[in-house]
Design an enzyme around this catalytic site. Sequence first.
Site, PDB file in Angstrom:
ATOM      1  N   ASP A 103      35.995 -20.271  30.446  1.00 12.12           N
ATOM      2  CA  ASP A 103      36.801 -19.162  30.945  1.00 12.12           C
ATOM      3  C   ASP A 103      38.223 -19.665  31.099  1.00 12.12           C
ATOM      4  O   ASP A 103      38.512 -20.844  30.930  1.00 12.12           O
ATOM      5  CB  ASP A 103      36.209 -18.582  32.226  1.00 12.12           C
ATOM      6  CG  ASP A 103      36.274 -19.550  33.389  1.00 12.12           C
ATOM      7  OD1 ASP A 103      36.902 -20.613  33.242  1.00 12.12           O
ATOM      8  OD2 ASP A 103      35.694 -19.245  34.441  1.00 12.12           O
ATOM      9  N   SER A 104      39.142 -18.743  31.398  1.00  8.77           N
ATOM     10  CA  SER A 104      40.561 -19.083  31.312  1.00  8.77           C
ATOM     11  C   SER A 104      41.128 -19.596  32.613  1.00  8.77           C
ATOM     12  O   SER A 104      42.223 -20.128  32.644  1.00  8.77           O
ATOM     13  CB  SER A 104      41.325 -17.828  30.921  1.00  8.77           C
ATOM     14  OG  SER A 104      41.108 -16.836  31.925  1.00  8.77           O
ATOM     15  N   GLY A 105      40.410 -19.389  33.705  1.00 12.63           N
ATOM     16  CA  GLY A 105      40.951 -19.736  35.013  1.00 12.63           C
ATOM     17  C   GLY A 105      41.418 -18.529  35.782  1.00 12.63           C
ATOM     18  O   GLY A 105      41.685 -18.610  36.976  1.00 12.63           O
ATOM     19  N   GLY A 106      41.516 -17.371  35.119  1.00 10.58           N
ATOM     20  CA  GLY A 106      41.999 -16.168  35.795  1.00 10.58           C
ATOM     21  C   GLY A 106      41.148 -15.799  36.997  1.00 10.58           C
ATOM     22  O   GLY A 106      41.662 -15.521  38.079  1.00 10.58           O
ATOM     23  N   PHE A 107      39.851 -15.838  36.817  1.00  8.09           N
ATOM     24  CA  PHE A 107      38.972 -15.439  37.907  1.00  8.09           C
ATOM     25  C   PHE A 107      39.062 -16.400  39.084  1.00  8.09           C
ATOM     26  O   PHE A 107      39.054 -15.991  40.240  1.00  8.09           O
ATOM     27  CB  PHE A 107      37.525 -15.344  37.405  1.00  8.09           C
ATOM     28  CG  PHE A 107      36.567 -14.937  38.487  1.00  8.09           C
ATOM     29  CD1 PHE A 107      36.539 -13.630  38.950  1.00  8.09           C
ATOM     30  CD2 PHE A 107      35.724 -15.868  39.074  1.00  8.09           C
ATOM     31  CE1 PHE A 107      35.675 -13.251  39.967  1.00  8.09           C
ATOM     32  CE2 PHE A 107      34.850 -15.508  40.086  1.00  8.09           C
ATOM     33  CZ  PHE A 107      34.838 -14.194  40.531  1.00  8.09           C
ATOM     34  N   CYS A 145       7.579 -22.713  32.253  1.00  5.74           N
ATOM     35  CA  CYS A 145       8.633 -23.712  32.417  1.00  5.74           C
ATOM     36  C   CYS A 145       8.028 -24.973  33.028  1.00  5.74           C
ATOM     37  O   CYS A 145       6.923 -24.941  33.565  1.00  5.74           O
ATOM     38  CB  CYS A 145       9.754 -23.169  33.299  1.00  5.74           C
ATOM     39  SG  CYS A 145       9.403 -23.232  35.067  1.00  5.74           S
ATOM     40  N   GLN A 151      40.177  -5.090  31.564  1.00  5.72           N
ATOM     41  CA  GLN A 151      40.283  -4.967  33.018  1.00  5.72           C
ATOM     42  C   GLN A 151      40.352  -3.485  33.388  1.00  5.72           C
ATOM     43  O   GLN A 151      39.976  -2.642  32.583  1.00  5.72           O
ATOM     44  CB  GLN A 151      41.499  -5.752  33.528  1.00  5.72           C
ATOM     45  CG  GLN A 151      41.290  -7.276  33.488  1.00  5.72           C
ATOM     46  CD  GLN A 151      40.345  -7.762  34.586  1.00  5.72           C
ATOM     47  OE1 GLN A 151      39.934  -7.009  35.466  1.00  5.72           O
ATOM     48  NE2 GLN A 151      39.964  -9.045  34.522  1.00  5.72           N
ATOM     49  N   HIS A 157      13.360 -23.382  36.993  1.00  5.98           N
ATOM     50  CA  HIS A 157      12.540 -22.195  36.721  1.00  5.98           C
ATOM     51  C   HIS A 157      13.420 -20.963  36.516  1.00  5.98           C
ATOM     52  O   HIS A 157      13.220 -20.186  35.582  1.00  5.98           O
ATOM     53  CB  HIS A 157      11.551 -21.920  37.863  1.00  5.98           C
ATOM     54  CG  HIS A 157      11.052 -20.515  37.808  1.00  5.98           C
ATOM     55  ND1 HIS A 157      10.064 -20.118  36.938  1.00  5.98           N
ATOM     56  CD2 HIS A 157      11.483 -19.389  38.442  1.00  5.98           C
ATOM     57  CE1 HIS A 157       9.893 -18.808  37.052  1.00  5.98           C
ATOM     58  NE2 HIS A 157      10.728 -18.336  37.956  1.00  5.98           N
ATOM     59  N   GLY A 195      36.444  -8.634  35.755  1.00  7.05           N
ATOM     60  CA  GLY A 195      36.794  -7.958  36.998  1.00  7.05           C
ATOM     61  C   GLY A 195      35.686  -7.100  37.567  1.00  7.05           C
ATOM     62  O   GLY A 195      35.926  -6.260  38.417  1.00  7.05           O
ATOM     63  N   CYS A 255       5.051 -17.760  33.715  1.00  6.19           N
ATOM     64  CA  CYS A 255       6.120 -18.630  33.230  1.00  6.19           C
ATOM     65  C   CYS A 255       5.543 -19.957  32.760  1.00  6.19           C
ATOM     66  O   CYS A 255       4.628 -20.495  33.375  1.00  6.19           O
ATOM     67  CB  CYS A 255       7.118 -18.863  34.358  1.00  6.19           C
ATOM     68  SG  CYS A 255       8.483 -19.943  33.902  1.00  6.19           S
ATOM     69  N   ASP A 267      43.640 -13.679  32.221  1.00  7.03           N
ATOM     70  CA  ASP A 267      43.773 -12.288  32.644  1.00  7.03           C
ATOM     71  C   ASP A 267      44.156 -12.264  34.111  1.00  7.03           C
ATOM     72  O   ASP A 267      44.027 -13.264  34.813  1.00  7.03           O
ATOM     73  CB  ASP A 267      42.455 -11.525  32.437  1.00  7.03           C
ATOM     74  CG  ASP A 267      41.288 -12.172  33.171  1.00  7.03           C
ATOM     75  OD1 ASP A 267      41.358 -13.394  33.446  1.00  7.03           O
ATOM     76  OD2 ASP A 267      40.302 -11.474  33.458  1.00  7.03           O
ATOM     77  N   ASP A 324      26.987 -14.469  31.893  1.00  7.87           N
ATOM     78  CA  ASP A 324      26.922 -15.731  32.630  1.00  7.87           C
ATOM     79  C   ASP A 324      26.824 -15.372  34.097  1.00  7.87           C
ATOM     80  O   ASP A 324      27.307 -14.311  34.513  1.00  7.87           O
ATOM     81  CB  ASP A 324      28.188 -16.572  32.424  1.00  7.87           C
ATOM     82  CG  ASP A 324      29.344 -16.037  33.256  1.00  7.87           C
ATOM     83  OD1 ASP A 324      29.922 -14.993  32.876  1.00  7.87           O
ATOM     84  OD2 ASP A 324      29.649 -16.611  34.315  1.00  7.87           O
ATOM     85  N   CYS A 384       6.802 -24.467  36.661  1.00  9.03           N
ATOM     86  CA  CYS A 384       5.588 -23.666  36.825  1.00  9.03           C
ATOM     87  C   CYS A 384       4.369 -24.384  36.265  1.00  9.03           C
ATOM     88  O   CYS A 384       3.251 -24.174  36.743  1.00  9.03           O
ATOM     89  CB  CYS A 384       5.765 -22.296  36.178  1.00  9.03           C
ATOM     90  SG  CYS A 384       6.941 -21.262  37.078  1.00  9.03           S
TER      91      CYS A 384
HETATM   92 ZN   LIG Z   1       8.760 -21.173  35.780  1.00  8.55          ZN
END
Ligand SMILES: [Zn+2]
Length: 686
Positions: free
Chosen positions: A94-98, A307, A190, A336, A217, A305, A148, A267, A310
């Site tokens: 990301d750009s750093g804006g947030f 994973c 935005q 998990h 945003g 699951c 942004d 994300d 689990c």
């Molecule tokens: Zn799991």
Amino acid sequence: MTRLKFQLEATASGSRARAGRFTTLHNEVLTPTFMPVGTHAAVRAQRREDVLTSGAGVLLANTYHLMLRPGVEIFEKFGGIHRFMNWPRSVLTDSGGFQIFSLPGSRSVSEECAEFKSYVDQTLIRLSPESSIAAQRAIGSDIMMVLDQCVASTVERGVAQRAMELTHRWALRSLAARGDSPQALFGIVQGASYADLRAASARAIADMPFDGYAIGGLAVGEGSGAREDCTGIVTELLPQDKPRYLMGVGTTRDLLEAVHRGVDMFDCILPTALAKQGVAFTSLGRRDLRRAAYRGMHGPIDPKCDCPTCKTHSIAYLFHLNKVQEPQGWQLLGLHNIHFYMQLMRTMREHILADDWLPFYRSQRDLLDARDSYGAPVRHVTKAQRQKLKLKLGRYEVLIRDGVGHIREMASGEVMHSVNDPAEEARSLYVEQSRLVERLAKPDAPPLVVWDVGLGAGTNAMAAIQAVEAMWRRAAADGPHAARRLTLVSFENDLDSLKLALRHPAWFKHLRHAAPRGLLADDRWSSAAAGVDWQLLRGDFNATKFTAPLPDVIFFDPFSFKTDSALWTLAAFRELANLLSAKAVELFTYSYSTSVRAALLASGFYVARGRGTGPKAETTIGLTPRAAVDAAGRELSHGRELLGEEWLAKWRRSDAQAPLGTDSSDASWHHAVRAHPQFQTRFVYP
Ligand SMILES: [Zn+2]
């Protein structure tokens, strides 16, 4: 040149959900996809091998944090983030804006750049569209984001519009700054929560030659409804042949809703952040390991699951690690959660490709949001399963709101205790207002008799029993103790509501007790330890009340007049007042309607204001004359606030003057209300 070869593979029928794939400098990524967040070039508490095993195709890293530590020069020295952290797949920065917007500390934004103080050493840092791109080029991500200006999604329109317009100008500067870098670059839409600004921003950014388009945003203050609306407005205007990325969102349910609206990439820190708190996203809904029900539970946290967590560990073990705050607990649960997110994205993709997205989407909406509020495994309920799960019985059905069960009478639609937390309402309106526990503090007095009119799902009766049991638990700490016995008499003409609630203890927590089943079986239940005798009187209250021991307190909580008409009439209250005339009795009810109060007054009760509950500012307390005044005519109010002249004036103006069930041939009630001693000036206040 096209830096991301995005290929749209399918769009689901009846939805904008899409499946696609794109190729970065490092790998091919199948969409929809979730990008685990590696803020500091690492996913919190996770080994890179485990993140790779989860199937994550893109890792998100934060330019802002990486500029401060380790510093751009380290990436230049190592030849980029992939070599620095030995990550073979894609990275999006990301750009750093947030971060400029969201982290504490002073900042200012000008046409040229944003200036802010480093949270590491307080030095002043300038971040412009150009310097953000330069940093991202040095970090060497596969996908860069434009700088942004991110504002809270709830800001006023002028602020949102200025930030949006600056974001557009910065987007053009970012494109120019990229030069001939082979890295892809995404523009950011935005516009806060303003539909027209979102649309304008989507059109403006879509006109610029980006490799993909992000919605920024959001998830910064708006509700999920506003977020979904904004997302839908924007995706409709973005080009079909480029990926769409919804930044920083969200829960599994948010992802489902956004995919439905045509988003491809996500994300969010939630899978790892909530793991630290002991929360798991599972195929059964959210499970919270802080709940005691998991203390000894066998089996994996998610039976569906596969994973490593689990496959290896029981819920009981994860509960324990969380309890002792062992970092491995955080790691195992985070692992998990990431697997669950990645698996969910793969499943969504399969349903889009198979073109059976809509039924899948509908089946998952409530499930993904379900929470184990009461510690029991959460069951998913579709319409087809409702009958099977026995959610209806006789005239009643179960509604579930936020994991709490409510009983609804189907014909009228009326819901018992329609507030958020029925148990809390029962405690406040009935148990606390009646000073039940205080009244029991006289060991030599005869049993306290409480009438529970309208047993329903047993909410008020169990609130009373639990208050008494809590009193005894507190007393046990102080050695031998004595108290008055409690005789609780519940009146009910249709026990289906209690039977129905008893089938679903996960949603009716107050029924997890031996008492309600005992009462149903034998029409009585007693607790020697707590000194409680609970009786059930089946049939209509108007008839059975004559067979019960006279009460000290009445919880008057039947359905309203439209459902239980006979209980609210002037005749019924007159009969009740006569029956109770020799005793000091307080009656508590949720109604505060003018006609109910008029009926109580016309029957001879004194009427006081009761506590508010939920949306109701107040409720009603009826007092027999002996409960309201002493022999000298002085008020025995216990702090009760009797209705006064003000209410009487309001009543005179009201359209609902008449008690329920009266007709014009008998207006004796009118005089009885006006002449009630509670409104007479000769009434003596102490
Ligand atoms: Zn799991």
